[in-house]
Design a protein around this motif. Structure first.
Motif, PDB file in Angstrom:
ATOM      1  N   VAL A   1      21.066  12.365   3.209  1.00  0.00           N
ATOM      2  CA  VAL A   1      21.635  12.276   4.552  1.00  0.00           C
ATOM      3  C   VAL A   1      22.914  13.102   4.602  1.00  0.00           C
ATOM      4  N   ALA A   2      23.150  13.753   5.749  1.00  0.00           N
ATOM      5  CA  ALA A   2      24.325  14.600   5.928  1.00  0.00           C
ATOM      6  C   ALA A   2      25.198  14.037   7.051  1.00  0.00           C
ATOM      7  N   THR A   3      26.452  14.477   7.087  1.00  0.00           N
ATOM      8  CA  THR A   3      27.389  14.029   8.118  1.00  0.00           C
ATOM      9  C   THR A   3      27.988  15.231   8.836  1.00  0.00           C
ATOM     10  N   VAL A   4      27.979  15.196  10.171  1.00  0.00           N
ATOM     11  CA  VAL A   4      28.746  16.161  10.951  1.00  0.00           C
ATOM     12  C   VAL A   4      29.929  15.403  11.546  1.00  0.00           C
ATOM     13  N   ARG A   5      31.100  16.053  11.563  1.00  0.00           N
ATOM     14  CA  ARG A   5      32.342  15.372  11.965  1.00  0.00           C
ATOM     15  C   ARG A   5      33.111  16.256  12.928  1.00  0.00           C
ATOM     16  N   PHE A   6      33.507  15.677  14.051  1.00  0.00           N
ATOM     17  CA  PHE A   6      34.330  16.377  15.029  1.00  0.00           C
ATOM     18  C   PHE A   6      35.639  15.607  15.175  1.00  0.00           C
ATOM     19  N   THR A   7      36.759  16.310  15.096  1.00  0.00           N
ATOM     20  CA  THR A   7      38.069  15.675  15.175  1.00  0.00           C
ATOM     21  C   THR A   7      38.934  16.406  16.199  1.00  0.00           C
ATOM     22  N   GLY A   8      40.089  15.810  16.483  1.00  0.00           N
ATOM     23  CA  GLY A   8      41.050  16.469  17.363  1.00  0.00           C
ATOM     24  C   GLY A   8      40.708  16.394  18.836  1.00  0.00           C
ATOM     25  N   LEU A   9      39.815  15.484  19.223  1.00  0.00           N
ATOM     26  CA  LEU A   9      39.496  15.332  20.640  1.00  0.00           C
ATOM     27  C   LEU A   9      40.654  14.621  21.343  1.00  0.00           C
ATOM     28  N   SER A  10      40.762  14.807  22.649  1.00  0.00           N
ATOM     29  CA  SER A  10      41.807  14.117  23.404  1.00  0.00           C
ATOM     30  C   SER A  10      41.511  12.625  23.438  1.00  0.00           C
ATOM     31  N   ASP A  11      42.552  11.816  23.638  1.00  0.00           N
ATOM     32  CA  ASP A  11      42.349  10.364  23.682  1.00  0.00           C
ATOM     33  C   ASP A  11      42.123   9.863  25.106  1.00  0.00           C
TER      34      ASP A  11
ATOM     35  N   HIS B   1      14.958   5.880   8.081  1.00  0.00           N
ATOM     36  CA  HIS B   1      16.361   6.287   8.064  1.00  0.00           C
ATOM     37  C   HIS B   1      17.078   5.973   9.374  1.00  0.00           C
ATOM     38  N   GLY B   2      16.349   6.040  10.494  1.00  0.00           N
ATOM     39  CA  GLY B   2      16.990   5.851  11.791  1.00  0.00           C
ATOM     40  C   GLY B   2      16.030   6.166  12.918  1.00  0.00           C
ATOM     41  N   LEU B   3      16.475   7.017  13.856  1.00  0.00           N
ATOM     42  CA  LEU B   3      15.669   7.385  15.009  1.00  0.00           C
ATOM     43  C   LEU B   3      15.315   8.862  14.948  1.00  0.00           C
ATOM     44  N   LEU B   4      14.040   9.168  15.175  1.00  0.00           N
ATOM     45  CA  LEU B   4      13.577  10.548  15.241  1.00  0.00           C
ATOM     46  C   LEU B   4      13.190  10.863  16.686  1.00  0.00           C
ATOM     47  N   PRO B   5      13.966  11.722  17.374  1.00  0.00           N
ATOM     48  CA  PRO B   5      13.595  12.082  18.749  1.00  0.00           C
ATOM     49  C   PRO B   5      12.333  12.942  18.769  1.00  0.00           C
ATOM     50  N   HIS B   6      11.473  12.650  19.734  1.00  0.00           N
ATOM     51  CA  HIS B   6      10.276  13.458  19.971  1.00  0.00           C
ATOM     52  C   HIS B   6      10.308  14.000  21.385  1.00  0.00           C
TER      53      HIS B   6
ATOM     54  N   LEU C   1      28.622  11.794  12.968  1.00  0.00           N
ATOM     55  CA  LEU C   1      27.199  11.533  13.135  1.00  0.00           C
ATOM     56  C   LEU C   1      26.494  11.803  11.813  1.00  0.00           C
ATOM     57  N   ASP C   2      25.855  10.760  11.268  1.00  0.00           N
ATOM     58  CA  ASP C   2      25.009  10.920  10.076  1.00  0.00           C
ATOM     59  C   ASP C   2      23.609  11.283  10.528  1.00  0.00           C
ATOM     60  N   THR C   3      23.038  12.314   9.935  1.00  0.00           N
ATOM     61  CA  THR C   3      21.680  12.726  10.274  1.00  0.00           C
ATOM     62  C   THR C   3      20.921  13.073   9.001  1.00  0.00           C
ATOM     63  N   LEU C   4      19.599  13.081   9.126  1.00  0.00           N
ATOM     64  CA  LEU C   4      18.739  13.587   8.060  1.00  0.00           C
ATOM     65  C   LEU C   4      17.943  14.756   8.645  1.00  0.00           C
ATOM     66  N   PRO C   5      18.445  15.979   8.468  1.00  0.00           N
ATOM     67  CA  PRO C   5      17.710  17.132   8.978  1.00  0.00           C
ATOM     68  C   PRO C   5      16.559  17.516   8.063  1.00  0.00           C
ATOM     69  N   THR C   6      15.561  18.174   8.619  1.00  0.00           N
ATOM     70  CA  THR C   6      14.525  18.826   7.820  1.00  0.00           C
ATOM     71  C   THR C   6      14.621  20.315   8.089  1.00  0.00           C
ATOM     72  N   LYS C   7      15.041  21.067   7.076  1.00  0.00           N
ATOM     73  CA  LYS C   7      15.251  22.506   7.205  1.00  0.00           C
ATOM     74  C   LYS C   7      14.013  23.233   6.714  1.00  0.00           C
TER      75      LYS C   7
ATOM     76  N   GLU D   1      16.649  13.433  12.152  1.00  0.00           N
ATOM     77  CA  GLU D   1      16.648  11.976  12.270  1.00  0.00           C
ATOM     78  C   GLU D   1      18.084  11.503  12.426  1.00  0.00           C
ATOM     79  N   LEU D   2      18.319  10.662  13.409  1.00  0.00           N
ATOM     80  CA  LEU D   2      19.659  10.154  13.701  1.00  0.00           C
ATOM     81  C   LEU D   2      19.872   8.859  12.935  1.00  0.00           C
ATOM     82  N   VAL D   3      20.872   8.848  12.064  1.00  0.00           N
ATOM     83  CA  VAL D   3      21.077   7.731  11.140  1.00  0.00           C
ATOM     84  C   VAL D   3      22.196   6.806  11.607  1.00  0.00           C
ATOM     85  N   SER D   4      23.373   7.365  11.937  1.00  0.00           N
ATOM     86  CA  SER D   4      24.512   6.508  12.266  1.00  0.00           C
ATOM     87  C   SER D   4      25.532   7.280  13.086  1.00  0.00           C
ATOM     88  N   LEU D   5      26.170   6.578  14.028  1.00  0.00           N
ATOM     89  CA  LEU D   5      27.215   7.146  14.879  1.00  0.00           C
ATOM     90  C   LEU D   5      28.495   6.349  14.691  1.00  0.00           C
ATOM     91  N   ARG D   6      29.605   7.049  14.399  1.00  0.00           N
ATOM     92  CA  ARG D   6      30.896   6.387  14.211  1.00  0.00           C
ATOM     93  C   ARG D   6      31.968   7.077  15.039  1.00  0.00           C
TER      94      ARG D   6
END
Length: 388
Positions: free
Chosen positions: A128-138, A29-34, A72-78, A154-159
């Motif tokens: 895969v799930a997506t977390v989204r942050f908006t309204g940041l300063s430019d 899926h992507g990168l798994l930090p250890h 940020l798209d991630t694949l968490p294991t809960k 697991e880190l899948v994609s950053l946009r």
């Protein structure tokens, strides 16, 4: 799942955008930090440690960007425990220029249901799930996304809607900390509010958190991992897991501590090194382990722990927190004559009798969110500040 907008650009997630991990595993899926290197993981046979080191406590994406939107798209294991109350979803903390600016959870992902009675685990795949942050300063800013401290991710994609670059070296010292589930962050409110994260933020240092739930057991591969990791400050919180697991007697404990310190010193001969004894834990002050779930509490939907050892067995070398504190203090006094950069901190200075009366450990073992904050603020001064 939220789909990317057309005006968002995907940036490959690479090692220079991550801090706090000792290794990155490429998955399907992507990168798994250890938090332990591959060679150390290969020497481990304990499922508890395998789960703990793959939970990214202290691991964060760190970006320099003008973006106002970050996805940020991630694949968490809960994980959950059969018969126990549901666990809350892991939290992602957005920190902008050092200040908490947002929080999110990732819905979806895999589930791991652990049955403590049978020792079995049921793993079910999810999306895969997506977390989204908006309204940041430019404006140009440092953006950190702290990954859930208690949820394999697991880190899948950053946009983003603007270019992303690694954050330049600010010249901050690196603090490497090793400890138990309390250091890992059990029952903290979020990943940037575990006590080590709070201490690091207050002291202005970069955190590498090797707090490993249930697994601070003086393993030689953990000592070698610390030996081989660059750090300006090192702290080792030793004791509670050795009582929890009833893993060794005093005869084995003393040389194991010496051996652990010897190994760390091979890679860090003069680095300030702080040995921290356990915080107050009334059930184990004078009663040995093993620690088990309180089945009566579990039957009522509460998660609590109980000590099952016999206090009379301390005479035969069984470990209690009182015995461990006394021996760690003695070991550091003995070694510090030849090692002036070695110090000792009694864990009860972080959480002691008065704290226990005001803020008792809810499950008899782990501090709550308010206690994490108190411990972090105290450690920033006692361990990392002018008193440290």
């Amino acid at each position: 799942m939220t789909h990317p907008q057309h005006d968002l650009t995907t940036t490959p997630i690479t090692a220079d955008l991550l801090r706090g991990a000792l290794d990155l595993e490429r998955t399907g899926h992507g990168l798994l930090p250890h938090r332990l290197p591959a060679w150390a993981r290969a020497q481990n046979t304990d499922p508890q440690l395998a789960m703990a080191e793959a939970q990214p406590s202290g691991v964060r994406l760190v970006l320099r960007t003008r973006a106002t939107v970050v996805e940020l798209d991630t694949l968490p294991t809960k994980r959950s425990y059969a018969g126990a109350p549901p666990r809350p979803d892991g939290v992602y903390d957005l920190v902008v220029d050092g200040h908490l600016a947002g929080q999110a959870v990732a819905h979806g992902g895999n589930t791991l249901t652990i049955d403590m009675a049978t020792g079995t685990a049921d793993h079910r795949p999810g999306p895969v799930a997506t977390v989204r942050f908006t309204g940041l300063s430019d404006q140009d800013k440092d953006v950190e996304i702290w990954l859930p401290h208690n949820e394999t991710t697991e880190l899948v994609s950053l946009r983003t809607d603007a270019a992303v670059a690694p954050v330049p070296d600010r010249g901050r010292k690196v603090w490497l900390h090793h400890g138990s589930s309390i250091s890992h962050g059990s029952d903290a409110a979020s990943p940037s509010t575990t006590w080590p994260a709070i201490a690091a933020a207050r002291a202005g240092v970069e955190l590498v958190n090797l707090g490993l739930g249930g697994s601070a057991l003086l393993d030689p591969f953990a000592a070698r991992s610390i030996r081989d990791t660059p750090a300006d400050l090192i702290s080792l919180k030793i004791g509670i897991n050795l009582v929890n697991t009833d893993l060794m007697r005093m005869r084995a404990f003393t040389p194991a501590v010496h051996g652990f310190l010897d190994t760390v010193r091979e890679g860090h001969p003069t680095t300030p090194l702080l040995v921290v004894s356990p915080i107050l834990c009334p059930i184990h002050e004078d009663t040995p382990g093993p620690t088990t779930f309180d089945l009566a509490a579990l039957a009522t939907g509460q998660l609590r722990f109980t000590a099952t050892g016999d206090p009379a067995e301390r005479a035969a070398g069984k470990l209690t927190l009182t015995a461990i504190r006394e021996e760690l203090s003695r070991i550091v006094r003995q070694r510090s004559a030849a090692d002036p950069n070695l110090r000792h901190l009694d864990g009860r200075e972080l959480y002691g009798e008065a704290d226990s009366a005001e803020l008792p450990l809810p499950d008899q073992l782990h501090p709550d969110a308010a206690t994490h904050r108190r411990m972090g603020e105290r450690f920033a001064e006692l361990g990392l500040g002018s008193a440290g």
